[in-house]
Write a protein that holds these residues in place. Sequence first.
Motif, mmCIF file in Angstrom:
data_model
loop_
_atom_site.group_PDB
_atom_site.id
_atom_site.type_symbol
_atom_site.label_atom_id
_atom_site.label_comp_id
_atom_site.label_asym_id
_atom_site.label_seq_id
_atom_site.Cartn_x
_atom_site.Cartn_y
_atom_site.Cartn_z
ATOM 1 N N ARG A 1 0.778 -1.274 0.037
ATOM 2 C CA ARG A 1 0.200 0.210 0.109
ATOM 3 C C ARG A 1 1.044 1.323 -0.093
ATOM 4 O O ARG A 1 0.272 2.247 -0.451
ATOM 5 N N ASP A 2 2.177 1.159 0.582
ATOM 6 C CA ASP A 2 3.065 2.377 0.577
ATOM 7 C C ASP A 2 3.285 2.484 -1.012
ATOM 8 O O ASP A 2 3.473 3.875 -1.438
ATOM 9 N N ILE A 3 3.401 1.596 -1.821
ATOM 10 C CA ILE A 3 3.806 1.560 -3.183
ATOM 11 C C ILE A 3 2.567 2.231 -3.843
ATOM 12 O O ILE A 3 2.735 3.004 -4.645
ATOM 13 N N CYS B 1 -2.899 8.105 11.954
ATOM 14 C CA CYS B 1 -1.574 8.656 10.991
ATOM 15 C C CYS B 1 -2.166 9.268 9.766
ATOM 16 O O CYS B 1 -1.676 10.341 9.201
ATOM 17 N N ALA B 2 -3.010 8.723 9.120
ATOM 18 C CA ALA B 2 -3.452 9.241 7.685
ATOM 19 C C ALA B 2 -3.901 10.684 8.063
ATOM 20 O O ALA B 2 -3.790 11.471 6.988
ATOM 21 N N GLU C 1 -6.519 14.075 -5.364
ATOM 22 C CA GLU C 1 -5.310 14.986 -5.221
ATOM 23 C C GLU C 1 -3.986 14.742 -4.341
ATOM 24 O O GLU C 1 -3.209 15.059 -4.542
ATOM 25 N N GLY C 2 -4.370 14.086 -3.484
ATOM 26 C CA GLY C 2 -3.449 13.395 -2.476
ATOM 27 C C GLY C 2 -4.085 11.858 -1.745
ATOM 28 O O GLY C 2 -5.277 11.964 -2.083
ATOM 29 N N ILE C 3 -3.220 11.017 -1.506
ATOM 30 C CA ILE C 3 -3.618 9.951 -0.817
ATOM 31 C C ILE C 3 -2.632 9.278 0.034
ATOM 32 O O ILE C 3 -1.294 9.583 0.108
ATOM 33 N N GLN C 4 -2.983 8.611 1.050
ATOM 34 C CA GLN C 4 -2.430 7.948 2.215
ATOM 35 C C GLN C 4 -2.815 6.719 2.643
ATOM 36 O O GLN C 4 -4.012 6.413 2.543
ATOM 37 N N ALA D 1 1.507 12.454 -0.347
ATOM 38 C CA ALA D 1 0.527 12.226 0.969
ATOM 39 C C ALA D 1 0.172 13.794 1.354
ATOM 40 O O ALA D 1 0.862 13.975 2.193
ATOM 41 N N ASN D 2 -0.579 14.622 0.982
ATOM 42 C CA ASN D 2 -0.794 15.806 1.346
ATOM 43 C C ASN D 2 -2.400 16.271 0.882
ATOM 44 O O ASN D 2 -2.840 15.785 -0.013
#
Length: 767
Positions: A131-133, A292-293, A280-283, A212-213
């Motif tokens: 999921r990090d990838i 965390c997210a 636009e951003g994703i975590q 991630a923003n």
Amino acid sequence: MSEQFNIDTVENAAATPDVELPWAELGLKQNEYEEILTILGRRPTAAELAMYSVMWSEHCSYKSTKVHLRQFGQKLTEEMKKDMLVGIGENAGVTDLGDGWAVTFKIESHNSPSFVEPHQGAATGIGGIVRDIISMGARPVAVMDPLRFGAIDHPDSQRVVHGVVSGIGSYGNSLGLPNIGGETIFDPVYQGNPLVNALAVGVLRHEDLRLANASGVGNRIVLFGARTGGDGIGGASVLASESFDDTKPSKRPAVQVGDPFAEKVLIECCLELFKNSLVEGIQDLGAAGISCATSELASNGEGGMQVELTDVLLRDPTLTPGEILMSESQERMMAVVRPDNVEAFEAFMAHWGVEYSWLGEVTDTNRLIITWKGEVIVDVDPKTVAHDGPVYDRPYHRPSYQDALVADRFRDSAAGADLPSSGEDLRAAVLELMAAPNMCDKSWITRQYDRYVGGNTALAAPDDAGVIRVDEETGMGVGLATDANGRYAYLDPYAGAQLALAESYRNVATTGAVPMAVSDCLNYGSPEDPEVMWQLAEGIRGLSDACMELGVPVTGGNVSLYNSTGSTAIHPTPVVATLGRFDDVSRRTPSGFTADADGQAVYLMGVTRDELDGSEFAHLRGHLGGVPPKVDLAAEKLLGDLLINASRDGMIDAAHDLSEGGLAATLSEMVLRFGVGARVSLDEVLERDGVDLFTALFSESQARAVVAVPRTEEVRFKDMTSARNFPVARIGVVDRASEALDVQGAFSLPIAELREAWESTLPTHFG
């Protein structure tokens, strides 16, 4: 505790400053709790306490290592930066491959969960790193797993090994991702604390890169994927929900439960969202879950965020707000979506059958505000949660035992007396070495993983590095290797970290790939122990210095601390993953002698010294002491350049690095790889390097490799090495007909006999 406490509001917190909160049970120190009081100007709510406890944990905040990890950035040269699109600080590093392609990779740990519940711990380790990838906008294309277990014959090793291997295999295979390599080491020091490290690599076009923003006031916040359950609560701080409510009937599981098929759908869904520019951003939601997210997205953005927690879809309706924030349930992502893309986003969710819930929106308040049934339960500056937590410059000193350890040389010990010298004894020693748990055939493990699914695997275990094709049209691809030697790092933490990088770098170069970037997983004991902290500080210093000298940047990674059984720490184990680039993977070099190589010359590249301290042979004799092999990074870089150029120009048809087990292991693995024999004479090496035959076979001197050179290329190969003043020795020929490893003047070892010893160890112990 009361229901009122479970929905503790900010208003209530301000009005009840004297309420006792379980900050110590949640892993916070008194000074940290007092810092939270100062930051907020009041006591935290239960939900805020949950957020701070997991986000300020060692796993999430790097509070004991930040002061040292800065060296990776401080020692970056302009040359090292030129291909780095994203570095340390995001979910994974991203490196430019050229032609509009980029690659992202990262390695992380899932050690403690894999001891508690081996199958799910290892499986969710794969799920989390994948999921990090995904969160970088990339398609995952492969995984790798460096593993370290306790003694092979310990009763508990059955439970741990079977569970970890089945967990990795079932999750990765279900995702359709090839597992292209890694390591498996057995050592009693890991008995109560196995190391289960997981690496994933993904590819993307430059335009698909995501960060991630959370920016853009009014943009919507959405949580999608699996529902949130009670599994994994407090996993980041190894705590469970009784810290919030002692009346609960049972402790919730601290190990997450994974669903690889849900993750596979999530991968494809996310890639479609990226392709259509709908986020636009994703975590991803991994350690610390929603805590965390939300805090990282808000902290990395330009404003703030407001979220209604009751809109989170739950598997367990009894979860409290704090538990929802801490839950580490798997297969979840959080994204930022423009209002005009909401309808299209929902259509994609419906198409893929993925559940989602709109939780809130981006604001301009610079605050993270979370409500529960409309009441504010979190009101914080997200930077204080995600990035401005405690930073410790912990005391450290060289261990009191280190001088005696270094002075205890293998050659001078009882274990080093009466070493094999006759041909028959050397023959027996090679068989013993290749049947040893750390050197034996690992196919009992790797055959449980699909190494070729997807059709882009060019090399996989047991070759020196895994190789994956990125672009079908040009053949562009990447090579990856992971390495570490805990014994070396125990003897000398600074040199040990450098040797881990050197071996990983060398393994990538032997396949013909140009090393470009590094990801690391730093596995150590407790940072509160000054002697362990010294090992860690020295390891980071050594690795950062070596990266600078070799010209490969660290683009991301993980620190895993408190790896101890009681008061006994594991050996410092800095696992280093190196990524290299191929112009065309069809030019990759395998690690064994092929049938087509019959009659080719066998060359040993590099110098052999009497370096047996910390070696695999010394380990077999129960000895650990002395100094590890000498680090020569200039020689490593030169060797790498030679191997890459020779591979590209067709001068070599096989290449294998020398590391654990020395030349004996390398030659054995080269003949075993495809069942093709070799005749070897080491007279030139003995005379040139001034070593005896035992040392020539078992020394673990670094910056060495064995290559097979076609007769037509020998002159060109020798001219190239001579021009670079790199020592080589012609030690034999590939001999298909012999069906043996024949060390002339010493012994002949039939491949069939060698294979029987090599292949039988893991099946004997694990069935």
